[in-house]
Motif scaffolding. Structure first.
Motif, PDB file in Angstrom:
ATOM      1  N   THR A  43       0.849  -1.190   0.000  1.00 55.33           N
ATOM      2  CA  THR A  43       0.000   0.000   0.000  1.00 55.33           C
ATOM      3  C   THR A  43       0.883   1.238   0.000  1.00 55.33           C
ATOM      4  O   THR A  43       1.851   1.338   0.767  1.00 55.33           O
ATOM      5  CB  THR A  43      -0.909   0.011   1.238  1.00 55.33           C
ATOM      6  OG1 THR A  43      -1.715  -1.171   1.230  1.00 55.33           O
ATOM      7  CG2 THR A  43      -1.817   1.233   1.243  1.00 55.33           C
ATOM      8  N   TRP A  59      -3.736   8.758  -5.440  1.00 60.89           N
ATOM      9  CA  TRP A  59      -2.643   7.794  -5.352  1.00 60.89           C
ATOM     10  C   TRP A  59      -2.392   7.296  -3.933  1.00 60.89           C
ATOM     11  O   TRP A  59      -1.989   6.161  -3.724  1.00 60.89           O
ATOM     12  CB  TRP A  59      -1.347   8.408  -5.896  1.00 60.89           C
ATOM     13  CG  TRP A  59      -0.952   9.693  -5.193  1.00 60.89           C
ATOM     14  CD1 TRP A  59      -1.362  10.950  -5.500  1.00 60.89           C
ATOM     15  CD2 TRP A  59      -0.101   9.796  -4.050  1.00 60.89           C
ATOM     16  NE1 TRP A  59      -0.831  11.865  -4.643  1.00 60.89           N
ATOM     17  CE2 TRP A  59      -0.030  11.181  -3.735  1.00 60.89           C
ATOM     18  CE3 TRP A  59       0.598   8.892  -3.277  1.00 60.89           C
ATOM     19  CZ2 TRP A  59       0.707  11.680  -2.661  1.00 60.89           C
ATOM     20  CZ3 TRP A  59       1.342   9.369  -2.211  1.00 60.89           C
ATOM     21  CH2 TRP A  59       1.397  10.751  -1.904  1.00 60.89           C
ATOM     22  N   ARG A  62      -3.605   3.637  -2.221  1.00 59.92           N
ATOM     23  CA  ARG A  62      -3.836   2.583  -3.209  1.00 59.92           C
ATOM     24  C   ARG A  62      -2.646   1.622  -3.241  1.00 59.92           C
ATOM     25  O   ARG A  62      -1.553   1.932  -2.764  1.00 59.92           O
ATOM     26  CB  ARG A  62      -4.062   3.211  -4.588  1.00 59.92           C
ATOM     27  CG  ARG A  62      -5.364   3.992  -4.686  1.00 59.92           C
ATOM     28  CD  ARG A  62      -5.499   4.704  -6.005  1.00 59.92           C
ATOM     29  NE  ARG A  62      -5.520   3.772  -7.137  1.00 59.92           N
ATOM     30  CZ  ARG A  62      -5.648   4.160  -8.416  1.00 59.92           C
ATOM     31  NH1 ARG A  62      -5.765   5.463  -8.703  1.00 59.92           N
ATOM     32  NH2 ARG A  62      -5.660   3.268  -9.379  1.00 59.92           N
ATOM     33  N   THR A  63      -2.846   0.460  -3.831  1.00 61.93           N
ATOM     34  CA  THR A  63      -1.755  -0.521  -3.916  1.00 61.93           C
ATOM     35  C   THR A  63      -0.883  -0.231  -5.128  1.00 61.93           C
ATOM     36  O   THR A  63      -1.329   0.388  -6.109  1.00 61.93           O
ATOM     37  CB  THR A  63      -2.298  -1.950  -4.020  1.00 61.93           C
ATOM     38  OG1 THR A  63      -2.999  -2.091  -5.255  1.00 61.93           O
ATOM     39  CG2 THR A  63      -3.218  -2.263  -2.844  1.00 61.93           C
ATOM     40  N   SER A  65       0.230  -2.444  -7.250  1.00 58.72           N
ATOM     41  CA  SER A  65      -0.266  -3.187  -8.412  1.00 58.72           C
ATOM     42  C   SER A  65      -1.342  -2.405  -9.137  1.00 58.72           C
ATOM     43  O   SER A  65      -1.404  -2.401 -10.379  1.00 58.72           O
ATOM     44  CB  SER A  65      -0.810  -4.545  -7.964  1.00 58.72           C
ATOM     45  OG  SER A  65       0.221  -5.326  -7.379  1.00 58.72           O
ATOM     46  N   ASP A  66      -2.194  -1.709  -8.356  1.00 60.98           N
ATOM     47  CA  ASP A  66      -3.269  -0.914  -8.958  1.00 60.98           C
ATOM     48  C   ASP A  66      -2.702   0.302  -9.679  1.00 60.98           C
ATOM     49  O   ASP A  66      -3.061   0.592 -10.833  1.00 60.98           O
ATOM     50  CB  ASP A  66      -4.246  -0.502  -7.858  1.00 60.98           C
ATOM     51  CG  ASP A  66      -5.469   0.217  -8.429  1.00 60.98           C
ATOM     52  OD1 ASP A  66      -5.723   0.078  -9.637  1.00 60.98           O
ATOM     53  OD2 ASP A  66      -6.147   0.924  -7.672  1.00 60.98           O
ATOM     54  N   ALA A  69      -0.411  -0.787 -12.716  1.00 60.47           N
ATOM     55  CA  ALA A  69      -1.095  -1.620 -13.717  1.00 60.47           C
ATOM     56  C   ALA A  69      -0.324  -2.913 -14.006  1.00 60.47           C
ATOM     57  O   ALA A  69      -0.183  -3.321 -15.157  1.00 60.47           O
ATOM     58  CB  ALA A  69      -1.302  -0.820 -15.003  1.00 60.47           C
ATOM     59  N   ASP A  71       1.142  -6.823 -11.706  1.00 62.08           N
ATOM     60  CA  ASP A  71       1.141  -7.587 -10.452  1.00 62.08           C
ATOM     61  C   ASP A  71       2.509  -7.464  -9.779  1.00 62.08           C
ATOM     62  O   ASP A  71       3.440  -8.221 -10.064  1.00 62.08           O
ATOM     63  CB  ASP A  71       0.813  -9.052 -10.740  1.00 62.08           C
ATOM     64  CG  ASP A  71       0.552  -9.840  -9.464  1.00 62.08           C
ATOM     65  OD1 ASP A  71       0.779  -9.278  -8.372  1.00 62.08           O
ATOM     66  OD2 ASP A  71       0.148 -11.008  -9.566  1.00 62.08           O
TER      67      ASP A  71
END
Length: 716
Positions: A43, A59, A62-63, A65-66, A69, A71
């Motif tokens: 996070t 921003w 948020r993680t 990965s998110d 875009a 993993d």
């Protein structure tokens, strides 16, 4: 520390640059973005830069990965990101631009850098590897270190596109010198200029080893602070976007630089130098180009090491060849002084010195350029007084011996070799090498404070020439190693010559001894001959007297005296027939002596006398006495044991430690007589001289006479 000013505040102390925490600036350069995430949850907990405008308005929280875009958890699972390491993720494309993505560890946090991607790489649209291979090939073809550095400056300028690229080498005192440069036309030059050590603080040099590339696209930027508040102390050591020290930015501004980059040259884990890049206008250096530059710098470092090792190898070969030439001639010269007189020129050439001297007691032998004899004697005394037998080397003699300033033009450099033997000292001198050091500005003015202005880094980088006196060329490590070897070799030569002299004296002594022994042997044989003649004359006289005597008792005494004289002559003759006149094997001597007596006694006695003799090596004079004692005991046994008839007699000899025991035993009548006769008195005298004893023991039947004595004379 939300925002750092570009110019230091009034009263800033630039002497604390070495303690400035440049790894935690609390901000980044604004051309990129930074995300700080929790490594457990991924996070985002903090960030820096125009994140809302260039990445996402929401921003925070948020993680990764998110936001990126992709993993990130899977990426981290396959490759662990540790301290000092960098992990490259897939590029991120937004609506307006494309970013290169790199992940680092900063303490207990995960740091993500986003830098605008490069559109046109200097190596074209293909792979960077062929370009790097071609550049590395040019490095390999360089004939020496200077040529290598010049080719490196050209290659790195082609790679980075900067106006001026310099190969900057650190010196022994941490100052630096520009050893090669490639620059665009009408660009100023810093070639061969020196820069003081204070220009690059210690903690900056440490980061240059950890981060091999560093880029500042524009020096007049406004730092982008980490936010929210509370993350100012995040460790950004491995972050390429890390904001630069305001003092360093002002330093670049004073140099007239609009953008800069540096690539570390790390050899064997140590910072050998830098590739310093300057540009008049702002210029970016993308992550891909920085990575290629780091790879090229690694290849350069390997070639630098190879060139330096080749130079070292050639120098060692030269010194070994000089040793192989000098040492045999020193060994055959007879003395160190003669060797110095004959080989002083070669000794100077070996260590590339201007002069040489040997101090041996009050004697001083000099060659070439050197101080006066009195000064050389004082230097030798000073070297000896240092309390060590090891060599001493310096290129600034006046720093150790202030009086040497008076003759620095002849001996600013000294290599002193105190020898183990004879108290000698070998001295090599190097004359003063006046040097004009061209500095990029006055190194003795680290700051420039004018009335009404704030304290700032030095503003002048115009050439400033400093004349350095009192120094000579440095003695190399290879020369010092060769001096150690020479010292050991001279000691070995001295020992060999000493052994050779001792051997010669020993051979002379042995030859003299052999001559004396030969003379003694001749003399002893002559004495033996005369003694034998005298004994024969006396024996003949006794024989005549015995025949003329009418009284049977007198005739018997004369016959006995003649027999004893014959025995003495036999003992003397048997002993001096041996070649060894200093020592004798008593067993062999007695065996031959008894053998002669058997012949004179007749066959009846010969077959009844038995010998059991152990070898005993002893001095000749003592063997004579024991031979006389044995002869007397054997004569007594033949006369009294069996009433004149033949009977068994046993003679034995044995050794116990440092004593011997001689036994003469018979099976006859036993002890007879009172021991007051001539033979008894003679044996008593012999045993006194031998420091021994004689015992008469009952043999049941017969008599057992035991003679005990030391093998050698007892010390008085």
């Amino acid at each position: 520390m939300a925002t750092l000013p570009v110019t230091p505040p009034i009263g800033a102390d630039l002497t604390v640059c070495d303690r400035e925490p440049i790894h935690i600036p609390g901000a980044i350069q604004p051309h990129g973005l930074l995300l700080v995430a929790d490594p457990a949850t991924l996070t985002v907990i903090a960030g820096a830069g125009a994140l809302e405008e260039r990445l996402a308005p929401d921003w925070l929280g948020r993680t990764l990965s998110d936001l990126l875009a992709q993993d990130i958890s899977a990426l981290l699972a396959n490759t662990m990101v540790g301290l000092g390491s960098t992990l490259t993720a897939q590029p991120l494309t937004t609506a307006t631009e494309q970013f290169e993505v790199a992940l680092h560890r900063g303490g207990d946090r995960l740091l993500v850098e986003l830098e605008p991607a490069e559109r046109d790489a200097p190596w074209g649209r293909g792979s960077v590897l062929p370009w790097l291979d071609a550049a590395a090939t040019t490095f390999e073809r360089a004939g020496d270190l200077q040529s290598l550095c010049e080719r490196a400056a050209v290659a790195f300028r082609a790679l980075t596109g900067f106006d001026r690229v310099m190969v900057y080498r650190f010196l022994d005192d941490d100052a630096g010198r520009v050893v090669a440069e490639d620059a665009a036309p009408d660009t100023g030059t810093f070639l061969h200029h020196h820069f003081p050590a204070s220009d690059i603080p210690r903690q900056a040099r440490a980061l240059y080893i950890r981060n091999r590339t560093r880029a500042i696209p524009a020096i007049d930027y406004t730092p982008a602070p980490l936010r929210p508040i509370g993350f100012e102390t995040t460790d950004l050591s491995d972050v390429g976007l890390r904001s630069v020290s305001p003092i360093h930015l002002r330093y670049l501004h004073n140099m007239g630089v609009g953008a800069s980059a540096s690539i570390s040259i790390v050899k064997d884990g140590l910072l050998w130098g830098l590739i310093a890049c300057h540009n008049a206008a702002p210029r970016r250096l993308s992550p891909a180009t920085r990575s290629a530059a780091a790879m090229l710098a690694s290849g350069l470092a390997r070639q630098i090491r190879a060139k330096e090792e080749a130079d070292t190898y050639r120098e060692r070969l030269r010194l070994r060849a000089a040793e192989d030439s000098l040492l045999p001639r020193i060994a055959t010269s007879g003395s160190l002084r003669k060797a110095v007189d004959a080989l002083s020129n070669e000794l100077c050439q070996m260590f590339r010195s201007d002069g040489f001297a040997l101090v041996q007691g009050p004697t001083v032998a000099c060659h070439g350029i050197h101080p006066g004899s009195f000064d050389i004697q004082e230097l030798a005394r000073w070297v000896r007084a240092r309390g060590t037998s090891d060599l001493f080397a310096t290129h600034e003699l006046a720093q150790h011996v202030p009086e040497a300033a008076d003759y620095s033009d002849r001996a600013s450099g000294l290599l002193a070799l105190p020898l183990v033997d004879d108290g000698a000292v070998l001295l090599w001198f190097r004359a003063e090498q006046v040097e004009e050091v061209e500095w990029a500005g006055n190194p003795h003015k680290a700051v420039d404070l004018k009335p009404g202005e704030i304290l700032s880094p030095r503003a002048s980088f115009e050439s400033w020439v400093e004349t350095v006196r009192g120094r000579a060329r440095h003695w190399t490590l290879e020369e010092i190693e060769a001096a150690h070897r020479l010292r050991r070799a001279l000691h070995d030569i001295h020992q060999t010559q000493r052994l050779r002299t001792l051997n010669t004296e020993l051979q002379r002594t042995l030859a003299d001894k052999d001559a004396l022994l030969q003379q003694k042997d001749v003399l002893m044989k002559e004495v033996d001959h005369r003694v034998q003649n005298s004994l024969q004359l006396v024996s003949a006289f006794l024989s005549l007297q015995s025949k003329a005597a009418n009284d049977p008792t007198v005739r018997a005494h004369l016959s006995e005296a003649q027999a004893r004289l014959s025995a003495v002559a036999l003992v003397h003759r048997r002993l001096y027939r041996d070649d060894q006149i200093q020592t004798v094997d008593l067993a062999r001597y007695l065996e031959e002596l008894v053998g002669d007596m058997k012949a004179s006694l007749g066959a009846d006695w010969a077959q009844l006398i038995r010998l059991d003799l152990a070898p005993v090596l002893m001095p000749t004079d003592r063997a004579i006495n024991l031979g006389l004692v044995t002869t007397e005991l054997l004569i007594n046994a033949t006369k009294y044991a069996y009433g004149g008839a033949a009977g068994p007699i046993a003679i034995s000899l044995e050794q116990h430690r440092n004593r011997l025991r001689l036994i003469v035993a018979d099976d006859g009548r036993g002890k007879t007589g009172d021991g007051a006769g001539f033979g008894s008195r003679m044996m008593t005298a012999m045993m006194s001289r031998l420091s021994g004893t004689i015992d008469h023991v009952d043999n049941q039947p017969g008599l057992r006479v035991i003679v005990t004595a030391p093998i050698e004379d007892r010390p008085s």
